[in-house]
Design a protein around this motif. Structure first.
Motif, short mmCIF file in Angstrom:
data_model
loop_
_atom_site.label_atom_id
_atom_site.label_comp_id
_atom_site.label_asym_id
_atom_site.label_seq_id
_atom_site.Cartn_x
_atom_site.Cartn_y
_atom_site.Cartn_z
N VAL A 97 44.42 27.54 -68.20
CA VAL A 97 43.51 28.64 -68.47
C VAL A 97 43.34 28.74 -69.98
CG1 VAL A 97 43.07 31.10 -68.14
CG2 VAL A 97 44.41 29.83 -66.43
N ASP A 98 42.18 28.33 -70.47
CA ASP A 98 41.96 28.24 -71.92
C ASP A 98 43.05 27.40 -72.58
OD1 ASP A 98 39.66 29.73 -71.79
OD2 ASP A 98 40.63 31.62 -72.32
N GLY A 99 43.47 26.34 -71.88
CA GLY A 99 44.46 25.43 -72.42
C GLY A 99 45.90 25.84 -72.19
N LEU A 100 46.13 27.03 -71.64
CA LEU A 100 47.47 27.53 -71.40
C LEU A 100 47.80 27.45 -69.91
CD1 LEU A 100 47.33 30.71 -73.67
CD2 LEU A 100 48.39 28.51 -74.21
N PRO A 101 49.10 27.29 -69.57
CA PRO A 101 49.46 27.16 -68.16
C PRO A 101 49.13 28.42 -67.37
CG PRO A 101 51.42 27.50 -69.51
CD PRO A 101 50.28 27.26 -70.45
N GLY A 102 48.61 28.23 -66.17
CA GLY A 102 48.24 29.37 -65.35
C GLY A 102 47.95 28.95 -63.93
N ALA A 103 47.20 29.80 -63.25
CA ALA A 103 46.83 29.53 -61.86
C ALA A 103 45.60 30.36 -61.53
CB ALA A 103 47.98 29.89 -60.91
N ALA A 104 44.95 30.01 -60.43
CA ALA A 104 43.75 30.74 -60.03
C ALA A 104 43.66 30.81 -58.51
CB ALA A 104 42.49 30.08 -60.60
N TRP A 105 43.18 31.93 -58.04
CA TRP A 105 42.91 32.11 -56.61
C TRP A 105 41.40 32.06 -56.44
CZ3 TRP A 105 41.49 37.17 -54.10
CH2 TRP A 105 41.34 37.01 -52.71
N LEU A 106 40.94 31.11 -55.60
CA LEU A 106 39.51 30.88 -55.43
C LEU A 106 39.05 31.35 -54.05
CD1 LEU A 106 40.40 28.83 -57.70
CD2 LEU A 106 38.46 27.45 -56.99
N VAL A 107 37.81 31.81 -54.01
CA VAL A 107 37.14 32.16 -52.75
C VAL A 107 35.78 31.49 -52.78
CG1 VAL A 107 36.17 33.97 -51.31
CG2 VAL A 107 38.35 34.36 -52.50
N GLY A 108 35.52 30.62 -51.82
CA GLY A 108 34.26 29.91 -51.80
C GLY A 108 34.07 29.02 -53.01
N GLY A 109 35.17 28.52 -53.55
CA GLY A 109 35.11 27.64 -54.71
C GLY A 109 34.99 28.35 -56.04
N GLU A 110 34.93 29.68 -56.03
CA GLU A 110 34.80 30.45 -57.27
C GLU A 110 36.08 31.24 -57.52
OE1 GLU A 110 32.32 30.32 -59.38
OE2 GLU A 110 31.23 28.89 -58.11
N PRO A 111 36.54 31.28 -58.76
CA PRO A 111 37.77 32.04 -59.06
C PRO A 111 37.58 33.53 -58.87
CG PRO A 111 36.73 31.28 -61.09
CD PRO A 111 35.99 30.63 -59.97
N ARG A 112 38.48 34.14 -58.15
CA ARG A 112 38.47 35.59 -57.97
C ARG A 112 39.56 36.27 -58.80
NH1 ARG A 112 35.78 37.54 -53.42
NH2 ARG A 112 33.84 36.34 -53.23
N VAL A 113 40.70 35.59 -58.93
CA VAL A 113 41.81 36.10 -59.74
C VAL A 113 42.41 34.94 -60.50
CG1 VAL A 113 44.02 37.31 -59.78
CG2 VAL A 113 42.33 37.88 -58.02
N VAL A 114 42.64 35.14 -61.79
CA VAL A 114 43.29 34.13 -62.63
C VAL A 114 44.60 34.69 -63.15
CG1 VAL A 114 43.16 32.94 -64.86
CG2 VAL A 114 41.22 32.86 -63.29
N PHE A 115 45.65 33.86 -63.10
CA PHE A 115 46.96 34.22 -63.62
C PHE A 115 47.20 33.41 -64.89
CE2 PHE A 115 46.82 34.35 -59.03
CZ PHE A 115 47.44 35.54 -58.68
N ARG A 116 47.35 34.10 -66.02
CA ARG A 116 47.65 33.41 -67.28
C ARG A 116 49.12 33.65 -67.62
NH1 ARG A 116 43.98 32.64 -71.53
NH2 ARG A 116 42.79 34.42 -70.85
N PHE A 117 49.86 32.56 -67.81
CA PHE A 117 51.29 32.65 -68.10
C PHE A 117 51.54 32.35 -69.58
CE2 PHE A 117 51.01 31.85 -63.63
CZ PHE A 117 52.09 32.49 -63.05
N THR A 118 52.41 33.13 -70.20
CA THR A 118 52.88 32.85 -71.55
C THR A 118 54.37 32.56 -71.48
OG1 THR A 118 51.25 34.37 -72.51
CG2 THR A 118 53.11 33.74 -73.90
N LEU A 119 54.77 31.40 -72.03
CA LEU A 119 56.16 30.99 -71.97
C LEU A 119 56.84 31.17 -73.32
CD1 LEU A 119 54.64 29.32 -69.61
CD2 LEU A 119 56.81 28.12 -69.48
N ALA A 120 58.16 31.21 -73.31
CA ALA A 120 58.94 31.46 -74.52
C ALA A 120 58.65 30.42 -75.58
CB ALA A 120 60.44 31.46 -74.18
N ALA A 121 58.69 30.87 -76.85
CA ALA A 121 58.42 29.99 -77.97
C ALA A 121 59.69 29.27 -78.41
CB ALA A 121 57.86 30.79 -79.14
N ASP A 122 60.20 28.41 -77.56
CA ASP A 122 61.34 27.58 -77.92
C ASP A 122 61.09 26.20 -77.36
OD1 ASP A 122 62.53 27.36 -75.16
OD2 ASP A 122 62.73 29.53 -75.43
N PRO A 123 61.85 25.19 -77.78
CA PRO A 123 61.56 23.83 -77.33
C PRO A 123 61.57 23.67 -75.82
CG PRO A 123 63.06 23.80 -79.20
CD PRO A 123 62.94 25.23 -78.78
#
Length: 290
Positions: free
Chosen positions: A235-261
């Motif tokens: 999602v905009d280059g960041l890890p995430g997920a999406a729930w689609l209905v009829g091939g169109e996104p209805r809900v997008v989950f954007r995840f932010t992970l800790a800033a460590d290696p």
């Protein structure tokens, strides 16, 4: 077409840029859209008569709104006297451009270590080329002080620990989705930072989501046994997920992970369901790349 309609039309032409500025300042798609909306309200009240550089004027408004939101949200204290002279900043223009490009994916988590004023000075100057003469009044400092803020932020970005491995980030999100679908509460807890926050936009809230959930236990309870239809995505280059209905996104989950290696803890999840917001997101489905 009256003056307000003309300003609205010109504002829309700048909306994508303004949203990009707000998103990089605030780190949240929902907050970015709120900032852009507030910027429009302020601009429409003030009017643009006599404004020579509309884009710069609107960027300044969005930056001021974003700074207020950062200060309110994070309540960070700053010492105006603690402005050390620039040292060790010998990078040339090409190196500065390389820095701006290199921090793209890791930028949001790295910026969380900065004060609001440092964050704004760095983002506006290094990522959007706004001169210090314009940044200074936004943060209530002289141009020289604004330069020092950006310099201090730049050193922190350069000195930050190596950015998390993007492959590992995808694996963490995939493991989280699998644990969510399977109702594996223990696995969910293991993947969540103790202070994780789940934020939902107004459209998601209208569909039954809680506006904000804080803490690993509460967020794990929210996701346990769910996300069965969510597809892993960037999602905009960041890890995430999406729930689609009829091939169109209805809900997008954007995840932010800790800033460590390792980058193996989720520190934030943004739930985006507003149709207009969804059209502005760049989605790349990972199951289509495998």
């Amino acid at each position: 077409m009256d003056g307000t309609d003309l300003l609205a039309e010109r504002f829309e032409a700048h909306r994508r840029h303004l949203r990009a500025v707000a998103y990089r300042l605030l780190g949240s798609a929902g907050d970015a859209d709120d900032a852009v909306q507030e910027a429009w309200l302020r601009a429409s009240r003030a009017g643009a008569d006599g404004v020579d550089n509309l884009g710069g004027w609107l960027t300044t408004i969005v930056a001021r709104v974003s700074l207020n939101m950062l200060q309110s949200r994070r309540a960070r204290r700053e010492d105006p006297a603690d402005l050390t002279p620039e040292v060790g900043t010998t990078a040339g223009p090409e190196q500065e451009a390389e820095l701006a490009d290199s921090v793209g994916v890791a930028l949001l988590v790295v910026l969380e270590t900065l004060t609001p004023a440092e964050r704004l000075a760095f983002v506006l100057h290094d990522l959007f080329a706004l001169p210090y003469e314009e940044i200074g009044p936004i943060v209530g400092r002289t141009p020289t002080a604004a330069r020092q803020l950006a310099s201090r932020a730049r050193r922190r970005v350069r000195g930050a620990t190596v950015a998390p491995d993007p492959v590992r980030q995808r694996e963490v999100v995939a493991a989280f989705l699998a644990a969510s679908r399977g109702g594996d509460f223990a696995a969910l807890l293991a993947l969540l930072d103790p202070e994780v926050v789940l934020r939902a936009d107004a459209a998601a809230v209208a569909s039954g989501a809680t506006p904000e959930v804080r803490g690993a236990h509460a967020v794990a309870e929210t996701f346990s046994g769910r996300a069965r239809a969510a597809r892993p995505a960037l999602v905009d280059g960041l890890p995430g997920a999406a729930w689609l209905v009829g091939g169109e996104p209805r809900v997008v989950f954007r995840f932010t992970l800790a800033a460590d290696p390792a980058g193996d803890r989720i520190v934030a999840v943004d739930l985006i369901a507003d149709p207009e917001k969804l059209t502005l997101l760049s989605l790349t489905f990972l199951d289509e790349l495998s």
